[in-house]
Design an enzyme around this catalytic site. Structure first.
Site, mmCIF file in Angstrom:
data_model
loop_
_atom_site.group_PDB
_atom_site.id
_atom_site.type_symbol
_atom_site.label_atom_id
_atom_site.label_comp_id
_atom_site.label_asym_id
_atom_site.label_seq_id
_atom_site.Cartn_x
_atom_site.Cartn_y
_atom_site.Cartn_z
ATOM 1 N N TYR A 74 -62.700 -22.260 -1.174
ATOM 2 C CA TYR A 74 -62.092 -20.726 -1.338
ATOM 3 C C TYR A 74 -62.796 -19.885 -0.500
ATOM 4 O O TYR A 74 -62.387 -18.843 -0.115
ATOM 5 C CB TYR A 74 -61.703 -20.498 -2.911
ATOM 6 C CG TYR A 74 -60.403 -20.979 -3.174
ATOM 7 C CD1 TYR A 74 -59.394 -20.318 -3.069
ATOM 8 C CD2 TYR A 74 -60.044 -22.334 -3.709
ATOM 9 C CE1 TYR A 74 -57.931 -20.713 -3.447
ATOM 10 C CE2 TYR A 74 -59.094 -22.728 -4.035
ATOM 11 C CZ TYR A 74 -57.833 -22.054 -3.899
ATOM 12 O OH TYR A 74 -56.681 -22.478 -3.998
ATOM 13 N N GLN A 108 -45.632 -15.340 -1.702
ATOM 14 C CA GLN A 108 -46.601 -16.471 -2.199
ATOM 15 C C GLN A 108 -48.081 -16.462 -1.913
ATOM 16 O O GLN A 108 -49.054 -17.187 -2.217
ATOM 17 C CB GLN A 108 -46.137 -17.753 -1.628
ATOM 18 C CG GLN A 108 -44.642 -18.162 -2.392
ATOM 19 C CD GLN A 108 -44.001 -19.132 -1.438
ATOM 20 O OE1 GLN A 108 -44.139 -20.539 -1.605
ATOM 21 N NE2 GLN A 108 -43.475 -19.029 -0.356
ATOM 22 N N HIS A 126 -48.332 -16.439 -6.484
ATOM 23 C CA HIS A 126 -49.193 -17.314 -6.957
ATOM 24 C C HIS A 126 -50.626 -17.044 -6.861
ATOM 25 O O HIS A 126 -51.825 -17.740 -6.744
ATOM 26 C CB HIS A 126 -49.308 -18.324 -5.537
ATOM 27 C CG HIS A 126 -48.079 -19.266 -5.335
ATOM 28 N ND1 HIS A 126 -47.452 -19.860 -4.429
ATOM 29 C CD2 HIS A 126 -47.184 -19.878 -6.436
ATOM 30 C CE1 HIS A 126 -46.737 -20.707 -4.622
ATOM 31 N NE2 HIS A 126 -46.281 -20.500 -6.007
ATOM 32 N N ALA A 238 -42.481 -14.180 12.885
ATOM 33 C CA ALA A 238 -41.912 -12.958 12.179
ATOM 34 C C ALA A 238 -42.405 -11.728 12.514
ATOM 35 O O ALA A 238 -41.918 -10.566 12.652
ATOM 36 C CB ALA A 238 -42.609 -12.995 10.761
HETATM 37 C C1 BJW Z 1 -43.789 -18.962 10.610
HETATM 38 C C2 BJW Z 1 -44.801 -18.539 11.406
HETATM 39 C C3 BJW Z 1 -44.541 -17.168 12.202
HETATM 40 C C4 BJW Z 1 -45.525 -20.408 10.578
HETATM 41 N N1 BJW Z 1 -43.427 -16.576 11.801
HETATM 42 N N2 BJW Z 1 -42.716 -18.218 10.498
HETATM 43 C C5 BJW Z 1 -39.355 -29.410 -8.422
HETATM 44 C C6 BJW Z 1 -39.095 -30.228 -7.308
HETATM 45 C C7 BJW Z 1 -40.162 -31.128 -6.860
HETATM 46 C C8 BJW Z 1 -41.422 -30.702 -7.338
HETATM 47 C C9 BJW Z 1 -41.611 -29.686 -8.097
HETATM 48 C C10 BJW Z 1 -40.452 -28.911 -8.699
HETATM 49 N N3 BJW Z 1 -40.718 -28.104 -9.543
HETATM 50 C C11 BJW Z 1 -42.164 -28.042 -9.716
HETATM 51 C C12 BJW Z 1 -42.823 -28.854 -8.712
HETATM 52 C C13 BJW Z 1 -44.308 -29.376 -8.664
HETATM 53 C C14 BJW Z 1 -44.721 -28.217 -7.463
HETATM 54 C C15 BJW Z 1 -43.878 -28.622 -6.492
HETATM 55 O O1 BJW Z 1 -43.193 -27.561 -5.986
HETATM 56 N N4 BJW Z 1 -44.246 -29.425 -5.642
HETATM 57 C C16 BJW Z 1 -43.562 -29.616 -4.225
HETATM 58 C C17 BJW Z 1 -44.780 -29.268 -3.033
HETATM 59 C C18 BJW Z 1 -42.987 -31.097 -4.076
HETATM 60 N N5 BJW Z 1 -44.900 -27.052 -8.260
HETATM 61 C C19 BJW Z 1 -45.934 -26.977 -8.707
HETATM 62 O O2 BJW Z 1 -46.683 -27.469 -9.192
HETATM 63 C C20 BJW Z 1 -45.690 -25.071 -9.353
HETATM 64 N N6 BJW Z 1 -46.221 -25.303 -10.703
HETATM 65 C C21 BJW Z 1 -44.904 -25.667 -11.546
HETATM 66 O O3 BJW Z 1 -43.982 -25.938 -11.161
HETATM 67 O O4 BJW Z 1 -45.382 -25.572 -13.135
HETATM 68 C C22 BJW Z 1 -44.486 -26.109 -13.755
HETATM 69 C C23 BJW Z 1 -45.288 -26.131 -15.167
HETATM 70 C C24 BJW Z 1 -44.409 -25.422 -16.240
HETATM 71 C C25 BJW Z 1 -45.081 -25.459 -17.516
HETATM 72 C C26 BJW Z 1 -46.321 -26.136 -17.940
HETATM 73 C C27 BJW Z 1 -47.342 -26.424 -16.772
HETATM 74 C C28 BJW Z 1 -46.428 -26.695 -15.482
HETATM 75 C C29 BJW Z 1 -47.077 -24.615 -8.976
HETATM 76 C C30 BJW Z 1 -47.028 -24.603 -7.457
HETATM 77 C C31 BJW Z 1 -48.310 -23.859 -6.706
HETATM 78 C C32 BJW Z 1 -48.512 -23.764 -5.302
HETATM 79 N N7 BJW Z 1 -49.880 -23.385 -4.764
HETATM 80 C C33 BJW Z 1 -50.128 -23.202 -3.700
HETATM 81 C C34 BJW Z 1 -51.792 -22.788 -3.456
HETATM 82 C C35 BJW Z 1 -51.997 -21.336 -4.150
HETATM 83 C C36 BJW Z 1 -53.360 -20.880 -4.019
HETATM 84 C C37 BJW Z 1 -53.811 -20.793 -2.679
HETATM 85 O O5 BJW Z 1 -53.612 -20.433 -1.698
HETATM 86 O O6 BJW Z 1 -54.918 -21.542 -2.767
HETATM 87 O O7 BJW Z 1 -49.490 -22.034 -3.127
HETATM 88 S S1 BJW Z 1 -49.969 -24.546 -2.553
HETATM 89 C C38 BJW Z 1 -49.329 -23.537 -1.020
HETATM 90 O O8 BJW Z 1 -48.031 -23.757 -0.990
HETATM 91 C C39 BJW Z 1 -49.475 -22.285 -1.653
HETATM 92 C C40 BJW Z 1 -48.175 -21.644 -1.052
HETATM 93 O O9 BJW Z 1 -48.095 -20.340 -1.712
HETATM 94 C C41 BJW Z 1 -47.286 -22.614 -0.953
HETATM 95 C C42 BJW Z 1 -45.956 -22.231 -0.224
HETATM 96 O O10 BJW Z 1 -46.339 -22.625 1.090
HETATM 97 P P1 BJW Z 1 -45.590 -21.697 2.181
HETATM 98 O O11 BJW Z 1 -46.151 -20.254 1.975
HETATM 99 O O12 BJW Z 1 -44.216 -21.941 2.200
HETATM 100 O O13 BJW Z 1 -46.403 -22.269 3.386
HETATM 101 P P2 BJW Z 1 -45.952 -23.322 4.396
HETATM 102 O O14 BJW Z 1 -47.405 -23.421 5.069
HETATM 103 O O15 BJW Z 1 -45.698 -24.531 3.804
HETATM 104 O O16 BJW Z 1 -45.094 -22.811 5.392
HETATM 105 C C43 BJW Z 1 -45.143 -21.880 6.346
HETATM 106 C C44 BJW Z 1 -43.891 -21.607 7.012
HETATM 107 O O17 BJW Z 1 -44.249 -20.672 7.850
HETATM 108 C C45 BJW Z 1 -43.486 -22.785 7.840
HETATM 109 O O18 BJW Z 1 -42.058 -22.932 7.408
HETATM 110 C C46 BJW Z 1 -43.655 -22.402 9.360
HETATM 111 O O19 BJW Z 1 -42.689 -22.829 9.868
HETATM 112 C C47 BJW Z 1 -43.521 -20.968 9.129
HETATM 113 N N8 BJW Z 1 -44.408 -20.031 10.078
HETATM 114 N N9 BJW Z 1 -45.903 -19.556 11.434
HETATM 115 C C48 BJW Z 1 -42.598 -17.037 11.010
HETATM 116 N N10 BJW Z 1 -45.565 -16.648 13.118
#
Ligand code: BJW
Ligand code: ZN
Length: 251
Positions: A74, A108, A126, A238
């Site tokens: 971090y 996010q 987040h 974007a």
């Molecule tokens: C461009 C570009 C340009 C590039 N122009 N575009 C249902 C189904 C399956 C799993 C789950 C579910 N529900 C929950 C889960 C589990 C899990 C999850 O989702 N897992 C999946 C990955 C399978 N979710 C969780 O655990 C969440 N919590 C939860 O569900 O709690 C339930 C609960 C209830 C009660 C008690 C206890 C629990 C929490 C999720 C937390 C995610 N955390 C992170 C880290 C945050 C902190 C940090 O930054 O350090 O968040 S992980 C990471 O992924 C970060 C992001 O915000 C998040 C999303 O990523 P994002 O922003 O989409 O980025 P990328 O890299 O994936 O994509 C970038 C995109 O940009 C790409 O598409 C490129 O093409 C594009 N791009 N350049 C336009 N110039």
């Protein structure tokens, strides 16, 4: 090539027109919005999860097992973000807020670049990398420290402080979750920018918007699980597409 450009121009014009006419615009963003500011995304070719394991860095268990490693990661990201500037995508979204009477941004991203660009009606789904919280008590603070050797401790209970971000397996703050779904429910137009749409519950906001037949516009470099289901999906940077759309809204 030039006819392809014309098709793209007419699509951005079309999107610009209906965003201008929309009653309530909600913008949903992910890491792709900050990519053109030099902040790495998570997934994809140069994504953080290619080099680092989410299980070792972005879970509470990982933090408790090796807080030094997690804080090191971090701190490295804080250094990168500190010197980054908002790009034309952040700036266009901040300008959209100024021209739309009913507007909200739900991001996010933890980097704070939307705020730096001037966005105010913003939900940080987040958390924020510049905030810290105690692992035991309610203590929270803002901090711009880069931790090298000594880790931050809570001034109240002396336990460890952690980044105030949402890790895998952790719930979203219920107020934030409810407010986000309420906002999307009220919107007639939803702009989804730079997210892979695979992390839930955030992706549920996109899913809900599509199912409830809102005008969902996606802007992404690559196709996502939602591209074929959106009202319009624009493929590209974007930071290039958003200013073009804005040109048709602010004349
Ligand atoms: C461009 C570009 C340009 C590039 N122009 N575009 C249902 C189904 C399956 C799993 C789950 C579910 N529900 C929950 C889960 C589990 C899990 C999850 O989702 N897992 C999946 C990955 C399978 N979710 C969780 O655990 C969440 N919590 C939860 O569900 O709690 C339930 C609960 C209830 C009660 C008690 C206890 C629990 C929490 C999720 C937390 C995610 N955390 C992170 C880290 C945050 C902190 C940090 O930054 O350090 O968040 S992980 C990471 O992924 C970060 C992001 O915000 C998040 C999303 O990523 P994002 O922003 O989409 O980025 P990328 O890299 O994936 O994509 C970038 C995109 O940009 C790409 O598409 C490129 O093409 C594009 N791009 N350049 C336009 N110039
Ligand atoms: Zn404490």
């Amino acid at each position: 090539m030039s006819s392809f450009k014309n098709v793209e121009d007419s699509r951005t014009k079309y999107v610009g027109n209906f965003i201008r006419e929309s009653d309530f615009l909600v913008v949903l963003t992910g890491a792709g919005v900050s990519a053109e500011s030099g902040i790495p995304t998570f997934r994809g070719a140069d994504g953080l999860w290619r080099k680092y394991s989410p299980h070792q860095l972005a879970t509470y268990e990982a933090f408790m097992k090796n807080p030094n490693l997690v804080w090191e990661w971090y701190s490295w990201r804080r250094e990168k973000i500190k010197s980054a500037e908002p790009n034309p995508a952040h700036i266009s979204i901040a300008k959209l807020e100024k021209v739309k009477e009913k507007f909200w941004l739900i991001t996010q991203n933890v980097d704070g670049l939307h705020r730096k660009a001037g966005s105010q009606k913003i939900i940080e789904f987040h958390g924020n990398i510049w905030k810290e919280k105690c692992i035991s008590c309610d203590f929270k603070r803002e901090s711009y420290e880069i931790y090298k050797d000594e880790l931050p401790k809570c001034p109240n209970c002396k336990n460890l402080l952690r980044p105030d971000v949402v890790w895998f397996g952790e719930p979203i703050d219920p107020d934030i979750l409810h407010m986000s779904f309420d906002l999307v429910k009220g919107a007639d137009c939803v702009l989804v920018v730079g997210t892979s749409g695979v992390v839930y519950p955030f992706a549920g906001l996109i899913e809900f918007s599509i199912k409830s037949r809102k005008k969902v516009v996606e802007i992404n470099l690559e196709p996502t699980p939602f591209s074929d289901l959106c009202y319009i999906s624009l493929q590209g940077k974007a930071g290039e597409i958003l200013p073009q759309i804005l040109n048709y809204i602010v004349q």
